[in-house]
Design a protein around this motif. Structure first.
Motif, PDB file in Angstrom:
ATOM      1  N   GLU A 115       2.317   7.181   1.729  1.00  0.00           N
ATOM      2  CA  GLU A 115       2.654   7.419   0.322  1.00  0.00           C
ATOM      3  C   GLU A 115       3.763   8.467   0.215  1.00  0.00           C
ATOM      4  OE1 GLU A 115       1.673   5.917  -2.336  1.00  0.00           O
ATOM      5  OE2 GLU A 115      -0.231   4.931  -1.870  1.00  0.00           O
ATOM      6  N   LEU A 116       3.652   9.510   1.027  1.00  0.00           N
ATOM      7  CA  LEU A 116       4.660  10.568   1.015  1.00  0.00           C
ATOM      8  C   LEU A 116       6.013  10.049   1.497  1.00  0.00           C
ATOM      9  CD1 LEU A 116       5.187  13.575   0.519  1.00  0.00           C
ATOM     10  CD2 LEU A 116       4.540  14.004   2.903  1.00  0.00           C
ATOM     11  N   ILE A 117       5.983   9.228   2.538  1.00  0.00           N
ATOM     12  CA  ILE A 117       7.228   8.641   3.053  1.00  0.00           C
ATOM     13  C   ILE A 117       7.890   7.777   1.986  1.00  0.00           C
ATOM     14  CG2 ILE A 117       8.165   6.992   4.719  1.00  0.00           C
ATOM     15  CD1 ILE A 117       6.008   7.989   6.686  1.00  0.00           C
ATOM     16  N   PHE A 118       7.093   6.947   1.323  1.00  0.00           N
ATOM     17  CA  PHE A 118       7.648   6.069   0.296  1.00  0.00           C
ATOM     18  C   PHE A 118       8.166   6.868  -0.896  1.00  0.00           C
ATOM     19  CE2 PHE A 118       4.903   2.167   1.583  1.00  0.00           C
ATOM     20  CZ  PHE A 118       5.649   2.067   2.746  1.00  0.00           C
ATOM     21  N   TYR A 119       7.489   7.979  -1.193  1.00  0.00           N
ATOM     22  CA  TYR A 119       7.952   8.807  -2.306  1.00  0.00           C
ATOM     23  C   TYR A 119       9.331   9.393  -2.002  1.00  0.00           C
ATOM     24  CZ  TYR A 119       8.465  12.752  -5.452  1.00  0.00           C
ATOM     25  OH  TYR A 119       8.964  13.645  -6.364  1.00  0.00           O
ATOM     26  N   ALA A 121      11.472   8.199   0.067  1.00  0.00           N
ATOM     27  CA  ALA A 121      12.454   7.124   0.209  1.00  0.00           C
ATOM     28  C   ALA A 121      12.932   6.605  -1.140  1.00  0.00           C
ATOM     29  CB  ALA A 121      11.859   5.974   1.023  1.00  0.00           C
ATOM     30  N   GLY A 122      12.006   6.478  -2.091  1.00  0.00           N
ATOM     31  CA  GLY A 122      12.379   5.875  -3.366  1.00  0.00           C
ATOM     32  C   GLY A 122      12.315   6.783  -4.565  1.00  0.00           C
ATOM     33  N   ARG A 123      11.718   7.991  -4.394  1.00  0.00           N
ATOM     34  CA  ARG A 123      11.559   8.929  -5.505  1.00  0.00           C
ATOM     35  C   ARG A 123      10.848   8.271  -6.695  1.00  0.00           C
ATOM     36  NH1 ARG A 123      12.759  12.066  -2.062  1.00  0.00           N
ATOM     37  NH2 ARG A 123      14.009  13.958  -2.267  1.00  0.00           N
ATOM     38  N   GLU A 186      13.841  -1.161  -3.886  1.00  0.00           N
ATOM     39  CA  GLU A 186      14.930  -1.993  -3.372  1.00  0.00           C
ATOM     40  C   GLU A 186      15.204  -1.691  -1.902  1.00  0.00           C
ATOM     41  OE1 GLU A 186      18.192  -1.329  -5.971  1.00  0.00           O
ATOM     42  OE2 GLU A 186      17.352  -2.559  -7.581  1.00  0.00           O
ATOM     43  N   ALA A 187      14.202  -1.939  -1.108  1.00  0.00           N
ATOM     44  CA  ALA A 187      14.316  -1.635   0.317  1.00  0.00           C
ATOM     45  C   ALA A 187      15.355  -2.495   1.016  1.00  0.00           C
ATOM     46  CB  ALA A 187      12.959  -1.824   0.994  1.00  0.00           C
TER      47      ALA A 187
END
Length: 225
Positions: A115-119, A121-123, A186-187
């Protein structure tokens, strides 16, 4: 080829796009780790252990998560989460069943890490879908361990049956909970930039290796009588 397919994602079923994202994640991780291993081998003359061991051949969740997928992270979580929780749980429920809550705890922490990584990465505001993905797998893996211990090896389904079931479970839960997190920021666009960076990095590694090799040959030639 996968990146090119994203150009036509409006014409492709969303579930198919999600499966492609899953393949992309695996291939990207494999490629990145190969590049890192090559860089370390060139710079420090060290061999890194492989982080994946043909995960598509897994015959159980325990086999997939414990022996085939992202082994470095598994080792870190085992030492920092699984072992301490197992020690605490053993005092309450005994050594035999202590691995069950320890397994769930390790997957829960892994979910929060993602979850932290995705946050970053995408804010985007966390939805906890990824945490739910890992919690489901943690609970199912704990149940698998419990069944194995209860049966004590008296009955075991063949790998030809359990293998497709495991991969199917991973695909279904991934498409349901894990991959949507990539779609939200939008990975695919990020993947294009990252892939270009990987290619440039690989070129630089090759260039440095060639320079070092030529320098070594020059020195050897000077030292040869």
């Amino acid at each position: 080829m996968l990146i090119q397919a994203y150009r036509y994602k409006e014409s492709i079923h969303p579930k198919v796009i999600m499966v492609l994202y899953g393949l992309h994640i695996y291939i990207t991780l494999e490629l990145l780790l190969v590049i890192v291993a090559a860089a370390v081998r060139t710079a420090a003359q060290l061999e890194l252990e492989p982080q994946f061991d043909e995960p598509y051949l897994a015959t159980s969740l325990q086999d997939f998560w414990g022996k085939r997928w992202n082994l470095m992270v598994s080792s870190i979580l085992h030492a920092t989460v699984y072992v301490p929780v197992r020690s605490i749980a053993a005092r309450a429920i005994g050594r035999k069943w202590a691995p069950l809550p320890a397994t769930i705890a390790a997957f829960f922490v892994s979910g929060l890490m993602h979850e932290l990584i995705f946050y970053y990465a995408g804010r985007l505001r966390p939805t906890l879908e990824v945490t739910c993905f890992f919690l489901i797998h943690g609970v199912c893996l704990a149940a698998e361990i419990a069944v194995k211990r209860a049966l004590n090896g008296k009955f075991r389904l063949p790998g030809v049956v359990t293998g497709p079931a495991v991969i199917g479970f991973l695909v279904v839960t991934g498409v349901w909970l894990f991959i949507p997190a990539f779609l939200r920021f939008e990975a695919d666009a990020m993947a294009k930039r990252e892939m270009a960076a990987y290619v440039e990095f690989a070129k630089e590694v090759v260039r440095v290796a060639n320079v070092r090799f030529r320098s070594f040959n020059v020195v050897s030639a000077w030292e040869t009588p």
